[in-house]
Design an enzyme around this catalytic site. Structure first.
Site, PDB file in Angstrom:
ATOM      1  N   ALA A 195       0.782  -1.231   0.000  1.00  0.00           N
ATOM      2  CA  ALA A 195       0.000   0.000   0.000  1.00  0.00           C
ATOM      3  C   ALA A 195       0.819   1.288   0.000  1.00  0.00           C
ATOM      4  CB  ALA A 195      -0.922  -0.017   1.209  1.00  0.00           C
ATOM      5  N   ARG A 196       1.957   1.287   0.691  1.00  0.00           N
ATOM      6  CA  ARG A 196       2.710   2.543   0.836  1.00  0.00           C
ATOM      7  C   ARG A 196       3.552   2.890  -0.387  1.00  0.00           C
ATOM      8  NH1 ARG A 196       6.485  -0.100   5.544  1.00  0.00           N
ATOM      9  NH2 ARG A 196       7.354  -1.776   4.306  1.00  0.00           N
ATOM     10  N   GLU A 197       3.583   1.995  -1.399  1.00  0.00           N
ATOM     11  CA  GLU A 197       4.470   2.206  -2.547  1.00  0.00           C
ATOM     12  C   GLU A 197       3.715   2.988  -3.631  1.00  0.00           C
ATOM     13  OE1 GLU A 197       5.901  -1.839  -3.181  1.00  0.00           O
ATOM     14  OE2 GLU A 197       6.612  -1.939  -1.116  1.00  0.00           O
ATOM     15  N   ARG A 200       1.543  -1.355   4.692  1.00  0.00           N
ATOM     16  CA  ARG A 200       2.049  -2.226   3.628  1.00  0.00           C
ATOM     17  C   ARG A 200       1.038  -3.299   3.202  1.00  0.00           C
ATOM     18  NH1 ARG A 200       7.256  -4.935   2.155  1.00  0.00           N
ATOM     19  NH2 ARG A 200       6.983  -7.173   2.196  1.00  0.00           N
ATOM     20  N   ASN A 229       2.275  -9.970  -0.733  1.00  0.00           N
ATOM     21  CA  ASN A 229       3.438 -10.551  -1.414  1.00  0.00           C
ATOM     22  C   ASN A 229       4.165 -11.580  -0.545  1.00  0.00           C
ATOM     23  OD1 ASN A 229       4.747 -10.697  -3.904  1.00  0.00           O
ATOM     24  ND2 ASN A 229       6.445  -9.392  -3.199  1.00  0.00           N
ATOM     25  N   ARG A 230       3.437 -12.205   0.362  1.00  0.00           N
ATOM     26  CA  ARG A 230       3.922 -13.392   1.081  1.00  0.00           C
ATOM     27  C   ARG A 230       2.843 -14.466   1.075  1.00  0.00           C
ATOM     28  NH1 ARG A 230       7.455 -10.549   0.479  1.00  0.00           N
ATOM     29  NH2 ARG A 230       9.074  -9.793   1.903  1.00  0.00           N
ATOM     30  N   TYR A 278      17.223  -9.046   0.287  1.00  0.00           N
ATOM     31  CA  TYR A 278      16.998 -10.310   0.985  1.00  0.00           C
ATOM     32  C   TYR A 278      16.248 -11.307   0.107  1.00  0.00           C
ATOM     33  CZ  TYR A 278      12.789  -7.489   1.343  1.00  0.00           C
ATOM     34  OH  TYR A 278      11.718  -6.692   1.032  1.00  0.00           O
ATOM     35  N   GLU A 338      11.705  -2.756  -8.445  1.00  0.00           N
ATOM     36  CA  GLU A 338      11.705  -1.854  -7.294  1.00  0.00           C
ATOM     37  C   GLU A 338      12.063  -0.483  -7.860  1.00  0.00           C
ATOM     38  OE1 GLU A 338      10.850  -2.710  -4.230  1.00  0.00           O
ATOM     39  OE2 GLU A 338      11.454  -4.788  -3.872  1.00  0.00           O
TER      40      GLU A 338
HETATM   41  O1  0X9 Z   1       9.707  -7.730   0.183  1.00  0.00           O
HETATM   42  C1  0X9 Z   1       9.068  -7.643  -0.860  1.00  0.00           C
HETATM   43  O2  0X9 Z   1       7.967  -8.133  -1.031  1.00  0.00           O
HETATM   44  C2  0X9 Z   1       9.681  -6.868  -2.036  1.00  0.00           C
HETATM   45  N1  0X9 Z   1      10.333  -5.678  -1.593  1.00  0.00           N
HETATM   46  S1  0X9 Z   1       9.492  -4.409  -0.972  1.00  0.00           S
HETATM   47  O3  0X9 Z   1      10.408  -3.487  -0.397  1.00  0.00           O
HETATM   48  N2  0X9 Z   1       8.743  -3.667  -2.144  1.00  0.00           N
HETATM   49  O4  0X9 Z   1       8.551  -4.915  -0.042  1.00  0.00           O
HETATM   50  C3  0X9 Z   1      10.658  -7.735  -2.766  1.00  0.00           C
HETATM   51  C4  0X9 Z   1      10.247  -9.153  -3.012  1.00  0.00           C
HETATM   52  C5  0X9 Z   1      10.846  -9.787  -4.201  1.00  0.00           C
HETATM   53  N3  0X9 Z   1      12.072 -10.402  -4.227  1.00  0.00           N
HETATM   54  C6  0X9 Z   1      13.133 -10.628  -3.433  1.00  0.00           C
HETATM   55  N4  0X9 Z   1      13.170 -10.247  -2.226  1.00  0.00           N
HETATM   56  N5  0X9 Z   1      14.138 -11.255  -3.931  1.00  0.00           N
HETATM   57 ZN    ZN Z   2       6.684  -3.838  -2.194  1.00  0.00          ZN
END
Ligand code: 0X9
Ligand code: ZN
Length: 470
Positions: free
Chosen positions: A231-233, A285, A306-307, A411, A432
């Site tokens: 959300a914050r992006e 987020r 995104n998890r 990471y 990104e």
């Molecule tokens: O953490 C995330 O979901 C992504 N970064 S963010 O700062 N926008 O939250 C990156 C995820 C994708 N890939 C890797 N971390 N390799």
């Molecule tokens: Zn993100």
């Protein structure tokens, strides 16, 4: 007299009942205090007196003791990843003044870096500038769903005249304002752009998608961009929208890929979170799912979309099973309506050849895998196209870098969208966007950079469409 006597002669069962009532009331008060606001130090959503601080630890022991000492004062909050962000480098934390003082007492000066001195002031400054721009703004465009008339405002006129209305990209907009804009673009360029709905959010908002280019159902190859899982992006929606609008405006003159490729764009994957980030918490987020509540602090309830994807779900790379965490996976893969909508879209889209999941910040292009260091099938193509996209993004004068797997740039992360999309046989990347560093604004990219960032995104997007077309 009568009252006094009554009080003295209160029967035993009544006394017991009153004591019980008193106990219940006290218990309730205790619950409210503990559940609603677990400590008076808690970082409020205005972030007053909070700084973004990088801490570097000599070893695991020092990390544990410093973190424990900071936790004693107030719950320790990271900016994005819990611990592994850029190992051996500065890990970004949101610290209150008291926590910062304690850290300064425990770590050498060289191990502390101030990225943002006063996050609250930074957010307030951004909001103030927004109000100024709104006051100078021209008449706002409105267009109802089935309105056939052209809008009468300046933006509509410039859209009709086949020009980009770049003024729109000089500031960030509310959700309602953005939806009006999406409808206006689709209405003005109905020959080239369709606005559809792919699902609904937890709070019932529609998730919109643009469809541009070849409209033949069977033949075209397809490319998908989606922005704002987080959300914050805010820059991510603006950048993909700029691309949609530019493609629509230029549809007549510049359509080299147009007859072969169909572009699908989901400008905002997490509308509930976006609204919350405008109204309540600029650093929000996650989505706003109430199903697994954060009991320590209700306002932190939500799932990191995104998890929430099935590939290596809850695999332990930058994941948490704590509903209060910014990287909470959710109870099971695809537990959220927002990820379900995107998953179903990917599954039913024939000929999907490439995908970009647009995030900010760090100026990176990330190829598969995110969850592991193993090489993906077709690693050559992943690298070649990744380098091409990186080069295009860097064309605006800002350096972007390509990375995959575990690097010192970012990471690893389990359960992310592009890993799952890649498993479906689609070339898939995480972008990104700007800025590079936290001290350059981090998630609060200054509005004057929306246009330059959008232009470089457009170049990369066009290069990907050309690559897929050929
Ligand atoms: O953490 C995330 O979901 C992504 N970064 S963010 O700062 N926008 O939250 C990156 C995820 C994708 N890939 C890797 N971390 N390799
Ligand atoms: Zn993100």
């Amino acid at each position: 007299m009568y009252t006094q006597q009554r009080a003295r002669l209160l029967p035993i069962h009544e006394m017991l009942r009153s004591t019980f009532h008193l106990f219940v009331v006290l218990l309730l008060i205790f619950h409210v205090v503990v559940a609603v606001d677990s400590s008076s130090c808690d970082i409020d959503t205005m972030y007053q007196g909070v700084s973004v601080i990088g801490l570097k630890f000599a070893d695991e022991n020092s990390a544990q003791s410093v973190k424990a000492a900071l936790e004693e004062i107030c719950e320790l909050r990271t900016v994005r990843d819990e611990a592994s962000y850029k190992s051996n480098e500065f890990v970004e934390y949101l610290l209150t003044t008291a926590q910062l003082k304690r850290a300064q007492g425990m770590l050498p000066r060289s191990s502390i870096r101030v990225f943002v001195g006063d996050l609250g002031a930074m957010i307030a400054h951004e909001a103030e500038k927004e109000i100024e721009t709104v006051q100078q703004d021209r008449e706002t465009c409105t267009l109802d769903d089935d309105e056939e008339e052209e809008g009468s405002c300046a933006a509509a006129k410039s859209l009709v005249a086949g020009e980009m209305d770049t003024d729109y990209y000089k500031k960030y907009h509310t959700y309602d304002d953005l939806v009006k804009r999406w409808k206006l673009i689709a209405h003005t360029y109905k020959e080239y752009v369709r606005l559809e709905t792919i699902g609904k959010t937890v709070e019932g908002r529609p998730i919109h998608m643009f469809r541009i280019g070849n409209t033949d159902e069977e033949s075209p190859k397809r490319v998908l961009f989606n922005a704002m899982q987080h959300a914050r992006e805010w820059i991510t929606t603006m950048s993909v929208l700029y691309t949609v609008e530019k493609l629509a405006v230029d549809a007549e003159k510049a359509k080299s890929w147009y007859s072969d490729v169909q572009l699908l764009v989901v400008p905002m994957s997490n509308p509930d979170g976006y609204v919350y980030s405008h109204e309540k918490d600029r650093m929000w987020r996650k989505n706003r799912s109430p199903s697994t509540p954060c009991r320590r602090r209700r306002s932190r309830t939500g799932v990191d979309l995104n998890r929430n994807w099935a590939t290596d779900f809850a695999g332990g790379e930058s994941t948490s099973s704590d509903p209060c965490s910014d990287i909470y996976t959710g109870p099971k893969p695809f537990s959220e309506p927002e990820t379900q909508a995107l998953r179903d879209l990917v599954k039913k889209t024939k000929g999907l050849a490439a995908h970009i999941d647009v995030h900010s910040f760090s100026q990176l292009v990330l190829g598969r895998w995110s969850y592991s260091d193993e090489l993906p099938p077709n690693v050559e193509e992943v690298r070649n196209v990744g380098n091409l996209l990186t080069e295009k993004l860097s064309g605006g004068g800002k350096k972007y870098q390509f990375a995959r797997g575990k690097t010192n740039l970012i990471y690893l992360a389990s359960g992310v969208m592009p890993d799952w999309v890649y498993e479906q046989g689609v070339l898939s990347y995480t972008f990104e966007l700007r800025p590079k560093q936290m001290w350059q604004g981090g998630f609060l990219l200054p509005a004057r950079q929306i246009i330059p960032n959008s232009k470089e995104f457009f170049e990369a997007a066009s290069a990907l469409m050309d690559y897929v077309a050929n």
